[in-house]
Scaffold this motif. Structure first.
Motif, PDB file in Angstrom:
ATOM      1  N   ARG A  47       0.810  -1.152   0.034  1.00  0.00           N
ATOM      2  CA  ARG A  47      -0.083   0.045  -0.012  1.00  0.00           C
ATOM      3  C   ARG A  47       0.655   1.252  -0.150  1.00  0.00           C
ATOM      4  O   ARG A  47       0.535   2.291  -0.701  1.00  0.00           O
ATOM      5  CB  ARG A  47      -0.750   0.146   1.054  1.00  0.00           C
ATOM      6  N   ARG A  48       1.933   1.395   0.727  1.00  0.00           N
ATOM      7  CA  ARG A  48       2.612   2.298   0.581  1.00  0.00           C
ATOM      8  C   ARG A  48       3.326   3.079  -0.549  1.00  0.00           C
ATOM      9  O   ARG A  48       2.853   4.062  -0.902  1.00  0.00           O
ATOM     10  CB  ARG A  48       3.716   2.302   1.757  1.00  0.00           C
ATOM     11  N   PRO A  49       4.005   2.218  -1.283  1.00  0.00           N
ATOM     12  CA  PRO A  49       4.590   2.802  -2.450  1.00  0.00           C
ATOM     13  C   PRO A  49       3.634   3.313  -3.674  1.00  0.00           C
ATOM     14  O   PRO A  49       3.472   3.973  -4.418  1.00  0.00           O
ATOM     15  CB  PRO A  49       5.484   1.611  -2.999  1.00  0.00           C
ATOM     16  N   TYR A  50       2.290   2.139  -3.614  1.00  0.00           N
ATOM     17  CA  TYR A  50       1.229   2.386  -4.522  1.00  0.00           C
ATOM     18  C   TYR A  50       0.690   3.727  -4.234  1.00  0.00           C
ATOM     19  O   TYR A  50       0.272   4.592  -5.054  1.00  0.00           O
ATOM     20  CB  TYR A  50       0.421   1.078  -4.259  1.00  0.00           C
ATOM     21  N   THR A  51       0.306   3.906  -2.580  1.00  0.00           N
ATOM     22  CA  THR A  51      -0.281   5.261  -2.645  1.00  0.00           C
ATOM     23  C   THR A  51       0.539   6.429  -3.096  1.00  0.00           C
ATOM     24  O   THR A  51       0.180   7.406  -3.692  1.00  0.00           O
ATOM     25  CB  THR A  51      -0.626   5.338  -1.035  1.00  0.00           C
ATOM     26  N   LEU A  52       1.846   6.532  -2.506  1.00  0.00           N
ATOM     27  CA  LEU A  52       2.757   7.611  -2.976  1.00  0.00           C
ATOM     28  C   LEU A  52       2.637   7.712  -4.380  1.00  0.00           C
ATOM     29  O   LEU A  52       2.868   8.945  -4.920  1.00  0.00           O
ATOM     30  CB  LEU A  52       4.306   7.175  -2.461  1.00  0.00           C
ATOM     31  N   THR A  53       2.665   6.694  -5.200  1.00  0.00           N
ATOM     32  CA  THR A  53       2.937   6.797  -6.622  1.00  0.00           C
ATOM     33  C   THR A  53       1.508   7.578  -7.136  1.00  0.00           C
ATOM     34  O   THR A  53       1.579   8.506  -7.971  1.00  0.00           O
ATOM     35  CB  THR A  53       2.917   5.341  -7.644  1.00  0.00           C
ATOM     36  N   LEU A  54       0.616   7.159  -6.604  1.00  0.00           N
ATOM     37  CA  LEU A  54      -0.724   7.844  -6.929  1.00  0.00           C
ATOM     38  C   LEU A  54      -0.887   9.294  -6.784  1.00  0.00           C
ATOM     39  O   LEU A  54      -1.292  10.199  -7.669  1.00  0.00           O
ATOM     40  CB  LEU A  54      -2.166   7.161  -6.538  1.00  0.00           C
ATOM     41  N   VAL A  55      -0.320   9.550  -5.527  1.00  0.00           N
ATOM     42  CA  VAL A  55      -0.503  10.881  -5.157  1.00  0.00           C
ATOM     43  C   VAL A  55       0.382  11.769  -5.888  1.00  0.00           C
ATOM     44  O   VAL A  55       0.188  13.008  -6.233  1.00  0.00           O
ATOM     45  CB  VAL A  55      -0.106  11.238  -3.449  1.00  0.00           C
ATOM     46  N   PHE A  56       1.627  11.348  -6.205  1.00  0.00           N
ATOM     47  CA  PHE A  56       2.606  12.159  -6.814  1.00  0.00           C
ATOM     48  C   PHE A  56       2.026  12.328  -8.371  1.00  0.00           C
ATOM     49  O   PHE A  56       2.412  13.595  -8.837  1.00  0.00           O
ATOM     50  CB  PHE A  56       4.023  11.399  -6.942  1.00  0.00           C
TER      51      PHE A  56
ATOM     52  N   THR B 288      -7.270   9.828  -8.297  1.00  0.00           N
ATOM     53  CA  THR B 288      -7.445  10.626  -6.952  1.00  0.00           C
ATOM     54  C   THR B 288      -8.497   9.739  -6.375  1.00  0.00           C
ATOM     55  O   THR B 288      -9.487  10.097  -5.588  1.00  0.00           O
ATOM     56  CB  THR B 288      -8.206  11.993  -7.356  1.00  0.00           C
ATOM     57  N   VAL B 289      -7.816   8.519  -6.062  1.00  0.00           N
ATOM     58  CA  VAL B 289      -8.601   7.347  -5.230  1.00  0.00           C
ATOM     59  C   VAL B 289      -7.863   6.711  -3.948  1.00  0.00           C
ATOM     60  O   VAL B 289      -8.258   5.842  -3.503  1.00  0.00           O
ATOM     61  CB  VAL B 289      -8.882   6.116  -6.374  1.00  0.00           C
ATOM     62  N   THR B 290      -6.895   7.683  -3.572  1.00  0.00           N
ATOM     63  CA  THR B 290      -5.982   7.118  -2.470  1.00  0.00           C
ATOM     64  C   THR B 290      -6.918   7.233  -1.145  1.00  0.00           C
ATOM     65  O   THR B 290      -6.598   6.023  -0.241  1.00  0.00           O
ATOM     66  CB  THR B 290      -4.797   8.151  -2.179  1.00  0.00           C
ATOM     67  N   PRO B 291      -7.672   7.796  -0.915  1.00  0.00           N
ATOM     68  CA  PRO B 291      -8.613   7.757   0.139  1.00  0.00           C
ATOM     69  C   PRO B 291      -9.421   6.555   0.507  1.00  0.00           C
ATOM     70  O   PRO B 291      -9.653   5.653   1.343  1.00  0.00           O
ATOM     71  CB  PRO B 291      -9.767   8.874   0.154  1.00  0.00           C
ATOM     72  N   GLN B 292      -9.687   6.059  -1.009  1.00  0.00           N
ATOM     73  CA  GLN B 292     -10.425   4.630  -0.947  1.00  0.00           C
ATOM     74  C   GLN B 292      -9.337   3.386  -0.954  1.00  0.00           C
ATOM     75  O   GLN B 292      -9.761   2.169  -0.696  1.00  0.00           O
ATOM     76  CB  GLN B 292     -11.096   4.375  -2.219  1.00  0.00           C
ATOM     77  N   ILE B 293      -8.119   3.626  -0.970  1.00  0.00           N
ATOM     78  CA  ILE B 293      -7.148   2.724  -0.535  1.00  0.00           C
ATOM     79  C   ILE B 293      -6.930   2.629   1.099  1.00  0.00           C
ATOM     80  O   ILE B 293      -6.514   1.690   1.686  1.00  0.00           O
ATOM     81  CB  ILE B 293      -5.853   2.877  -1.161  1.00  0.00           C
TER      82      ILE B 293
ATOM     83  N   ALA C 174      -4.400  24.085  -4.308  1.00  0.00           N
ATOM     84  CA  ALA C 174      -4.558  22.517  -4.560  1.00  0.00           C
ATOM     85  C   ALA C 174      -3.264  21.736  -4.666  1.00  0.00           C
ATOM     86  O   ALA C 174      -2.911  20.851  -3.968  1.00  0.00           O
ATOM     87  CB  ALA C 174      -5.784  22.207  -5.442  1.00  0.00           C
ATOM     88  N   LEU C 175      -2.546  22.186  -5.707  1.00  0.00           N
ATOM     89  CA  LEU C 175      -1.394  21.702  -5.963  1.00  0.00           C
ATOM     90  C   LEU C 175      -0.266  21.794  -4.944  1.00  0.00           C
ATOM     91  O   LEU C 175      -0.102  20.663  -4.674  1.00  0.00           O
ATOM     92  CB  LEU C 175      -0.822  22.517  -7.385  1.00  0.00           C
ATOM     93  N   GLY C 176      -0.341  22.742  -4.192  1.00  0.00           N
ATOM     94  CA  GLY C 176       0.751  22.734  -2.930  1.00  0.00           C
ATOM     95  C   GLY C 176       0.230  21.685  -1.752  1.00  0.00           C
ATOM     96  O   GLY C 176       1.035  21.029  -1.339  1.00  0.00           O
ATOM     97  N   LEU C 177      -1.275  21.648  -1.684  1.00  0.00           N
ATOM     98  CA  LEU C 177      -1.608  20.602  -0.580  1.00  0.00           C
ATOM     99  C   LEU C 177      -1.346  19.036  -1.146  1.00  0.00           C
ATOM    100  O   LEU C 177      -1.093  18.547  -0.200  1.00  0.00           O
ATOM    101  CB  LEU C 177      -3.229  20.923  -0.713  1.00  0.00           C
ATOM    102  N   GLN C 178      -1.411  19.097  -2.179  1.00  0.00           N
ATOM    103  CA  GLN C 178      -1.339  17.754  -2.739  1.00  0.00           C
ATOM    104  C   GLN C 178       0.203  17.273  -2.564  1.00  0.00           C
ATOM    105  O   GLN C 178       0.563  16.249  -2.252  1.00  0.00           O
ATOM    106  CB  GLN C 178      -1.809  17.306  -4.229  1.00  0.00           C
ATOM    107  N   TYR C 179       1.266  18.082  -2.846  1.00  0.00           N
ATOM    108  CA  TYR C 179       2.518  17.621  -2.866  1.00  0.00           C
ATOM    109  C   TYR C 179       2.843  17.772  -0.999  1.00  0.00           C
ATOM    110  O   TYR C 179       3.716  16.974  -0.805  1.00  0.00           O
ATOM    111  CB  TYR C 179       3.509  18.766  -3.399  1.00  0.00           C
ATOM    112  N   PHE C 180       2.178  18.467  -0.506  1.00  0.00           N
ATOM    113  CA  PHE C 180       2.461  18.230   1.388  1.00  0.00           C
ATOM    114  C   PHE C 180       2.094  17.085   1.630  1.00  0.00           C
ATOM    115  O   PHE C 180       2.745  16.421   2.512  1.00  0.00           O
ATOM    116  CB  PHE C 180       1.772  19.555   1.637  1.00  0.00           C
ATOM    117  N   ILE C 181       0.909  16.685   0.886  1.00  0.00           N
ATOM    118  CA  ILE C 181       0.197  15.222   1.554  1.00  0.00           C
ATOM    119  C   ILE C 181       1.372  14.146   1.054  1.00  0.00           C
ATOM    120  O   ILE C 181       1.636  13.173   1.975  1.00  0.00           O
ATOM    121  CB  ILE C 181      -1.092  14.916   0.898  1.00  0.00           C
ATOM    122  N   PHE C 182       1.986  14.312  -0.157  1.00  0.00           N
ATOM    123  CA  PHE C 182       2.923  13.344  -0.486  1.00  0.00           C
ATOM    124  C   PHE C 182       4.022  13.314   0.288  1.00  0.00           C
ATOM    125  O   PHE C 182       4.544  12.259   0.853  1.00  0.00           O
ATOM    126  CB  PHE C 182       3.384  13.771  -1.988  1.00  0.00           C
TER     127      PHE C 182
END
Length: 459
Positions: free
Chosen positions: A135-144, A173-178, A230-238
């Motif tokens: 789950r970790r590398p998969y989630t990070l890939t999707l977020v990035f 944008t489905v990482t919350p569902q993972i 929103a772009l900045g927030l997504q990189y912060f989440i990553f």
């Protein structure tokens, strides 16, 4: 000499064992070895190995697996909130986007419809892989990937390009569902409803936050600035997930050799198993039907609300339209209390679903038939929809995550596909009815009818 070598090897093993727990099982099973090879760092220095590098405090140890903590719970809720928000920044500024791109209100409504369609595609094709990949590398890939593609939305001046990129980013944008099935897997059974409610609350709060931020920022600057935020927030989440998301093993790991061949063989079967799950567990279809109805009413309201409030008799600007989302925040923030004092004590989740659907129906009736007379009606409807959706979502997830322990992502896919098909229905049908068949009262009647049908599914 052989004895000396054996003694020396034994000493080395003891010296390198990290804890007493490791000593009690000096010979790991083949499964543990496979897990460690999957989770620990690659020995090469390639770019891919650097991207997927895991901090020592996040690495998985099968002898002492990480306990699900409140910090992780809140981290997943935060990440979910500002990831889900990607789908909803456009809602309170649809009239501004229509004016800027030079299209009609009916045409600009394709943006939320396409994004929800993309999210549904991601649920079907991307989410099930959470049962296959770590789950970790998969989630990070999707977020990035999502964050990088989002740059296009910030700069493009073409409406068609904006539509296309919106669809692509919605797919990933489905990482919350993972994360949600992971919470259902890791949380203790007696705290599962509460833990899920925190993440679900974060996801729903993201919808509210997106509307508020979008309305305020667009009112005082440009609508493009909210997309940069929103772009900045997504990189912060990553960055936060990169530093603090623990590495959990796959629930269905692929063999160490011939992974691509195994993936090509397993993936189609996994997709087919989603259909099998739907017929295997009646509670899953019941939960999906209820979620379809309540989600259709929810998005029907929030999409057409922008047109109601921006036109006579209200003529509101983007800021108050965006701030309107604060009304629903109260219902969302009460989610953990619903879980602790309503859903868990009732034991049978179906009873909680009935309570949530009743709140939904009451809000829809009041809002639909008083909205053109007083703004109080839509305010009551906002609270009722958010509170009712929260209760039904938590109760249904509590029920469905127990049915297939090794396939929670696929179970979640079935449930969320029903949810987002409902959202697509609510957005598309609600806009069409509002535009061509009588405005607010007619589209509101659609919401009333959808929630009323959820009682049929419960019965």
């Amino acid at each position: 000499m052989i004895e000396n070598k054996d003694v020396e090897l034994s000493r080395r093993h003891v010296a390198t064992a990290p804890s007493d727990k490791r000593l009690s099982s000096p010979t790991p099973s083949s499964q543990d070895v496979g897990i460690e090879k999957t989770i620990e760092q690659p020995s090469d220095k390639s770019l891919l190995s650097r991207i997927f590098w895991t901090p020592p405090w996040c690495r998985y140890d099968p002898a002492s697996p990480p306990q699900f903590s409140i910090f992780q719970n809140l981290l997943f809720a935060f990440a979910g909130a500002f990831t889900v928000a990607n789908l909803y920044y456009n809602h309170p500024i649809l009239n501004i986007l229509a004016r800027d791109f030079g299209v009609s209100d009916a045409t600009v409504a394709r943006i939320p419809t396409l994004m929800q369609s993309g999210y549904a595609v991601g649920l079907l094709l991307i989410c099930p892989l959470g049962d296959l990949f770590p789950r970790r590398p998969y989630t990070l890939t999707l977020v990035f990937f999502t964050a990088t593609m989002w740059i296009g939305l910030c700069v493009t001046k073409s409406f068609n390009a904006f539509l296309g990129i919106s669809f692509i980013t919605a797919v990933t944008t489905v990482t919350p569902q993972i994360m949600l099935p992971l919470v259902g897997e890791l949380a203790p059974p007696d705290k599962r409803a509460l833990s899920l409610s925190i993440v679900v609350s974060g996801n729903l709060l993201g919808i509210v936050i997106a509307r508020i931020l979008s309305g305020v920022v667009t009112q005082y600057t440009s609508w493009r600035n909210i997309y940069w935020v929103a772009l900045g927030l997504q990189y912060f989440i990553f960055g936060m997930l990169y530093l603090f998301m623990p590495a959990y093993p796959s629930t269905n790991p692929m063999p160490a050799h011939g992974r691509f061949k195994a993936f090509c063989k397993t993936y189609p079967k996994m997709l087919f198993s989603i259909l099998q799950l739907a017929f295997k567990y009646p509670v899953l279809i019941q939960a999906g039907a209820v979620s379809y109805c309540t989600s259709a009413a929810f998005t029907n309201y929030w999409t057409t609300l922008t047109f109601l409030l921006s036109s006579p008799p209200y003529n509101l600007s983007p800021t108050p339209i965006g701030l309107f989302g604060l009304i629903g925040a109260a219902g969302i923030m009460l989610g953990p209390l619903y879980a602790k004092y309503l859903i868990q004590p009732l034991k049978l989740p179906l009873y909680a679903v009935l309570v949530g659907a009743s709140i939904n129906l009451t809000g829809c009736i009041i809002g639909a038939y008083t909205g053109l007379i007083t703004v109080v009606g839509p305010i009551i409807q906002a609270f009722g929809l958010d509170a009712g959706l929260q209760i039904t979502q938590i109760a249904n997830r509590t029920a469905i995550y127990a049915v297939e322990p090794t396939g929670r992502n696929r179970v979640n896919t079935v449930f969320m596909l029903c949810t987002f098909l409902g959202q697509i229905t609510g957005t598309a049908a609600g806009n069409a009815i509002y535009d061509k068949h009588g405005g607010w009262k007619s589209s509101g009647s659609l919401g009333v009818g959808m929630v009323a049908f959820s009682f049929v599914a419960v019965a």
